[in-house]
Design a protein around this motif. Structure first.
Motif, mmCIF file in Angstrom:
data_model
loop_
_atom_site.group_PDB
_atom_site.id
_atom_site.type_symbol
_atom_site.label_atom_id
_atom_site.label_comp_id
_atom_site.label_asym_id
_atom_site.label_seq_id
_atom_site.Cartn_x
_atom_site.Cartn_y
_atom_site.Cartn_z
ATOM 1 N N HIS A 34 17.488 9.902 -0.745
ATOM 2 C CA HIS A 34 18.031 11.228 -1.081
ATOM 3 C C HIS A 34 18.219 11.558 -2.268
ATOM 4 C CE1 HIS A 34 18.890 10.803 3.223
ATOM 5 N NE2 HIS A 34 19.395 9.966 2.984
ATOM 6 N N GLY A 35 17.736 10.599 -3.347
ATOM 7 C CA GLY A 35 18.172 10.710 -4.759
ATOM 8 C C GLY A 35 19.658 10.148 -5.113
ATOM 9 N N LYS A 36 19.806 9.875 -6.139
ATOM 10 C CA LYS A 36 21.213 8.938 -6.490
ATOM 11 C C LYS A 36 22.260 10.078 -6.311
ATOM 12 C CE LYS A 36 22.930 5.378 -9.381
ATOM 13 N NZ LYS A 36 22.709 4.656 -10.669
ATOM 14 N N GLY A 37 21.926 11.203 -7.247
ATOM 15 C CA GLY A 37 23.246 12.289 -6.970
ATOM 16 C C GLY A 37 23.616 12.750 -5.701
ATOM 17 N N VAL A 38 22.546 13.070 -5.016
ATOM 18 C CA VAL A 38 23.020 13.488 -3.318
ATOM 19 C C VAL A 38 23.801 12.294 -2.577
ATOM 20 C CG1 VAL A 38 22.206 14.135 -1.336
ATOM 21 C CG2 VAL A 38 21.117 15.177 -3.309
ATOM 22 N N ALA A 39 22.953 11.036 -2.831
ATOM 23 C CA ALA A 39 23.524 9.900 -2.121
ATOM 24 C C ALA A 39 24.990 9.617 -2.393
ATOM 25 C CB ALA A 39 22.775 8.797 -2.347
ATOM 26 N N LYS A 40 25.318 9.643 -3.700
ATOM 27 C CA LYS A 40 26.793 9.214 -4.029
ATOM 28 C C LYS A 40 27.530 10.546 -3.676
ATOM 29 C CE LYS A 40 26.281 6.247 -8.159
ATOM 30 N NZ LYS A 40 27.239 5.650 -7.568
ATOM 31 N N ALA A 41 27.299 11.788 -3.773
ATOM 32 C CA ALA A 41 28.263 12.821 -3.476
ATOM 33 C C ALA A 41 28.265 13.116 -1.793
ATOM 34 C CB ALA A 41 27.538 14.396 -3.903
ATOM 35 N N LYS A 42 27.332 12.354 -0.934
ATOM 36 C CA LYS A 42 27.584 12.127 0.312
ATOM 37 C C LYS A 42 27.608 10.736 0.967
ATOM 38 C CE LYS A 42 25.091 16.781 0.919
ATOM 39 N NZ LYS A 42 24.115 17.523 1.973
ATOM 40 N N ARG A 43 28.261 10.118 0.331
ATOM 41 C CA ARG A 43 28.275 8.755 0.546
ATOM 42 C C ARG A 43 28.883 8.483 1.934
ATOM 43 N NH1 ARG A 43 30.656 3.929 -3.226
ATOM 44 N NH2 ARG A 43 30.547 2.173 -1.845
ATOM 45 N N SER A 44 29.895 9.276 2.449
ATOM 46 C CA SER A 44 30.358 9.207 3.696
ATOM 47 C C SER A 44 29.751 9.995 5.010
ATOM 48 C CB SER A 44 32.031 9.622 3.612
ATOM 49 O OG SER A 44 32.451 8.831 2.630
ATOM 50 N N ASP A 45 28.741 10.541 4.513
ATOM 51 C CA ASP A 45 27.789 11.409 5.648
ATOM 52 C C ASP A 45 27.024 10.657 6.453
ATOM 53 O OD1 ASP A 45 26.310 13.372 6.785
ATOM 54 O OD2 ASP A 45 25.921 14.577 5.230
ATOM 55 N N LYS A 46 27.454 10.395 7.616
ATOM 56 C CA LYS A 46 26.654 9.543 8.563
ATOM 57 C C LYS A 46 25.342 10.162 9.005
ATOM 58 C CE LYS A 46 30.849 7.041 10.404
ATOM 59 N NZ LYS A 46 31.583 7.042 11.576
ATOM 60 N N SER A 47 25.091 11.399 8.930
ATOM 61 C CA SER A 47 24.095 12.066 9.204
ATOM 62 C C SER A 47 22.638 11.922 8.231
ATOM 63 C CB SER A 47 24.104 13.597 9.182
ATOM 64 O OG SER A 47 24.196 14.173 7.928
ATOM 65 N N LEU A 48 22.999 11.175 7.159
ATOM 66 C CA LEU A 48 21.974 10.704 6.066
ATOM 67 C C LEU A 48 21.384 9.820 6.701
ATOM 68 C CD1 LEU A 48 23.256 11.589 2.370
ATOM 69 C CD2 LEU A 48 21.926 13.007 3.823
ATOM 70 N N ILE A 49 20.148 9.684 6.725
ATOM 71 C CA ILE A 49 19.341 8.317 7.069
ATOM 72 C C ILE A 49 19.502 7.317 6.000
ATOM 73 C CG2 ILE A 49 17.109 9.272 6.313
ATOM 74 C CD1 ILE A 49 17.704 6.821 9.132
ATOM 75 N N GLY A 50 19.643 7.483 4.920
ATOM 76 C CA GLY A 50 19.808 6.635 4.003
ATOM 77 C C GLY A 50 21.336 5.766 4.131
ATOM 78 N N ASN A 51 22.317 6.451 4.478
ATOM 79 C CA ASN A 51 23.384 5.781 4.642
ATOM 80 C C ASN A 51 23.639 5.086 6.090
ATOM 81 O OD1 ASN A 51 24.561 7.021 2.362
ATOM 82 N ND2 ASN A 51 25.534 8.869 3.436
ATOM 83 N N ASP A 52 22.776 5.739 6.895
ATOM 84 C CA ASP A 52 22.553 4.830 8.359
ATOM 85 C C ASP A 52 21.938 3.732 8.315
ATOM 86 O OD1 ASP A 52 23.386 4.821 11.174
ATOM 87 O OD2 ASP A 52 21.140 5.422 11.620
ATOM 88 N N ILE A 53 20.856 3.675 7.566
ATOM 89 C CA ILE A 53 20.290 2.233 7.175
ATOM 90 C C ILE A 53 21.119 1.340 6.599
ATOM 91 C CG2 ILE A 53 18.299 1.264 6.062
ATOM 92 C CD1 ILE A 53 16.715 3.688 6.134
ATOM 93 N N ASP A 54 21.815 2.016 5.623
ATOM 94 C CA ASP A 54 22.886 0.976 4.823
ATOM 95 C C ASP A 54 23.943 0.625 5.765
ATOM 96 O OD1 ASP A 54 24.781 -0.050 3.116
ATOM 97 O OD2 ASP A 54 25.138 1.978 2.024
ATOM 98 N N ARG A 55 24.245 1.283 6.583
ATOM 99 C CA ARG A 55 25.431 0.860 7.754
ATOM 100 C C ARG A 55 24.786 -0.328 8.486
ATOM 101 N NH1 ARG A 55 26.020 2.225 12.683
ATOM 102 N NH2 ARG A 55 24.632 3.692 12.877
ATOM 103 N N HIS A 56 23.696 -0.115 8.982
ATOM 104 C CA HIS A 56 23.154 -0.990 10.024
ATOM 105 C C HIS A 56 22.873 -2.408 9.215
ATOM 106 C CE1 HIS A 56 21.775 2.338 12.817
ATOM 107 N NE2 HIS A 56 21.697 1.137 13.726
ATOM 108 N N ILE A 57 22.461 -2.422 8.121
ATOM 109 C CA ILE A 57 22.300 -3.797 7.393
ATOM 110 C C ILE A 57 23.314 -4.421 7.004
ATOM 111 C CG2 ILE A 57 21.298 -4.668 5.116
ATOM 112 C CD1 ILE A 57 19.163 -2.744 5.208
ATOM 113 N N GLN A 58 24.695 -3.531 6.770
ATOM 114 C CA GLN A 58 26.140 -4.201 6.485
ATOM 115 C C GLN A 58 26.501 -4.721 7.818
ATOM 116 O OE1 GLN A 58 28.764 -2.139 3.855
ATOM 117 N NE2 GLN A 58 27.576 -0.717 3.226
#
Length: 510
Positions: free
Chosen positions: A196-220
């Motif tokens: 998503h790009g570093k700026g967007v990802a940091k701004a939406k770190r808690s947004d579970k709809s972002l696939i990047g965050n979902d991958i991160d959550r699965h791996i954790q």
């Protein structure tokens, strides 16, 4: 007269027999990642098969999504199953992981939702248009009888070694670099940055709809809440690593453009970089910029493996392969042939050329009908595997054939016990135990295996994955470790391991 058709080049041959995962639809990609050999790409005996358990879990999760039948897997230890493999014949080891099937299927389902898969493919397209970069390591599907792993190796050979030699016409210097403990060091939050790009990802770190965050959550969830490291041992994780490494390529390209450095080309296979330049100053500047980019992602270069050379063609080949090509590769006498390979293994332990040489020796040995004093050759083969644990599968195959030349079954069991005793002096040898068991099955050799996968073959009750976080009894029933043992394949085994069982590829060029 009709023009005679020309024979396809090796590059055209590779393209015709493989398909990149990025060329697949979301549905096709899901099927690809759920193939048993892509769930686990570790060299296990052929009677281990993960298709049934992945299928059962997939059917269960089709009815009810995982979040509705689970609670906080990250709070539990042992969610994934670690299969320890000795790395250097001493104290270094590599933890391959069998990802918890429920988390694996859930992650595949999330990544291959059409909206997510489309976004990921568009991101990779941005990486692919970098004019000075060529990534060779995107996972591919074999469209021929060749195994998927063999197709990936063929792609490496064509894309890295052969293209490196071609680039010698354009560049004078070649710099080699790779990342230290890449998979174990990847910062899971950087996956969202990459997509998503570093700026967007940091701004939406808690947004579970972002696939990047979902991958991160699965791996954790798989790793007790850790944010450093991703599991190693599956094509899916290879693909996720490519997301982060492609992002690093994008960042590096921007930095080099700002510095006005344009006379270069970089070939990358996962965390292995080959940097081609026409003056060494550019090469050093690129390494400095790469180091800075990687630091920002929690990664670092392995300084002991960072080298430069003015002989591009020579350094296009790995040192072990150069030595093998220059040296004596065999002998008419089988024992002397194996000793030649032993000497090469002494100089280049765990080398790819060593594995290939042993595979070809195994083919030759497999055609032999009579042999004097096989115990001597067993000792040589075992010593090779002791110092080069990567060779366990092929050395086990060689030993299985040599044992067949002993007349009495009791003698075979006795020799195998001696072999096992020597190899168990090494720490972290679960993979070795599995191949010893593959041989010992026929000789009533049943030591107290420590490896749980071996205990499964002995029909013992084993819990590979921690399921305490799962609230659904139906899902728990679907995750039955005994399902990964193909009983028909076990019954069909023969005492001598065939080349087909252990060889990923056959051609000498690899």
């Amino acid at each position: 007269m009709a023009k005679k058709p020309t024979k396809p080049t090796k590059s055209e041959e590779v393209k015709a027999t493989t398909r990149s995962v990025l060329g697949m639809s979301a549905k096709q990609a899901r099927a690809f990642f759920l193939r048993p050999e892509n769930y686990c790409n570790v060299d296990l005996p052929s009677y281990f098969h993960f298709g049934s358990i992945l299928g059962a879990v997939s059917e269960t999760l089709k009815r009810t999504p995982l979040p509705d039948i689970s609670s906080k897997p990250w709070q539990h230890d042992g969610v994934n199953y670690s299969l320890l493999s000795n790395k250097d014949g001493r104290h270094a080891w590599r933890p391959f992981q069998l990802i918890h099937p429920a988390l694996y299927v859930s992650l595949v389902d999330s990544i291959t939702k059409p909206i997510h898969w489309g976004l990921i493919r568009r991101r990779f397209k941005e990486y692919s248009i970098l004019s000075h970069f060529t990534c060779i390591s995107i996972p591919v599907q074999s469209l021929s009888k060749r195994k998927h792993k063999a197709a990936q190796i063929l792609k490496w050979w064509q894309g890295i070694e052969q293209q490196s030699i071609e680039l010698a016409m354009e560049y004078e210097y070649l710099f080699h670099a790779d990342i230290t403990d890449c998979y174990a060091s990847i910062y899971t939050h950087s996956i969202a940055w990459a997509i998503h790009g570093k700026g967007v990802a940091k701004a939406k770190r808690s947004d579970k709809s972002l696939i990047g965050n979902d991958i991160d959550r699965h791996i954790q969830d798989m790793r007790n809440g850790q944010t450093n490291g991703i599991p190693q041992g599956s094509v899916l994780m290879d693909f996720i690593a490519e997301l982060v490494l492609g992002y690093a390529d994008l960042e590096l390209s921007g930095r080099l453009a700002e510095k006005g450095i344009t006379g270069y080309h970089i070939l990358r296979y996962r965390d292995d970089y080959r940097i081609f330049v026409n003056n060494p100053q550019d090469g050093e500047a690129i390494l400095k910029a790469l180091t800075e980019v990687l630091i920002g992602l929690g990664l670092k270069l392995n300084t002991s493996k960072t080298t430069s050379s003015q002989s591009v063609i020579s350094s296009a080949l790995k040192p072990d392969k150069r030595a093998w090509l220059r040296g004596r590769q065999g002998d008419k006498d089988l024992q002397k042939h194996l000793l030649v390979i032993h000497a090469h293994g002494h100089d280049y332990p765990n080398a790819g050329s060593l594995v290939a040489a042993l595979a070809h020796f195994h083919k030759r040995l497999n055609r032999v009908k009579r042999l004097q004093n096989p115990r001597v050759m067993i000792s040589i083969a075992v010593d090779i595997s002791y110092n080069s644990p990567r060779t366990f599968p092929v050395c086990a195959a060689i030993v299985s054939k040599l044992l067949s030349f002993l007349e009495r079954k009791a003698d075979r069991a006795q020799v195998l016990a001696i072999v096992y005793k020597k190899l168990t002096r090494l720490p972290n040898t679960g993979l070795m135990e599995m191949w010893i068991q593959r041989i010992g099955h026929f000789y009533d050799f049943k030591p107290a295996y420590a490896e749980n996968l071996c205990r499964l073959i002995m029909s013992k009750r084993v819990e590979l994955w921690n399921n305490a976080w799962i609230t659904s009894s139906a899902l728990k029933r679907a995750i039955n470790p005994s399902m990964i043992v193909d009983g028909a394949a076990v019954k069909a085994m023969k005492p001598v391991i065939s080349p087909k069982e252990i060889e990923v590829f056959a051609s000498e060029r690899y």
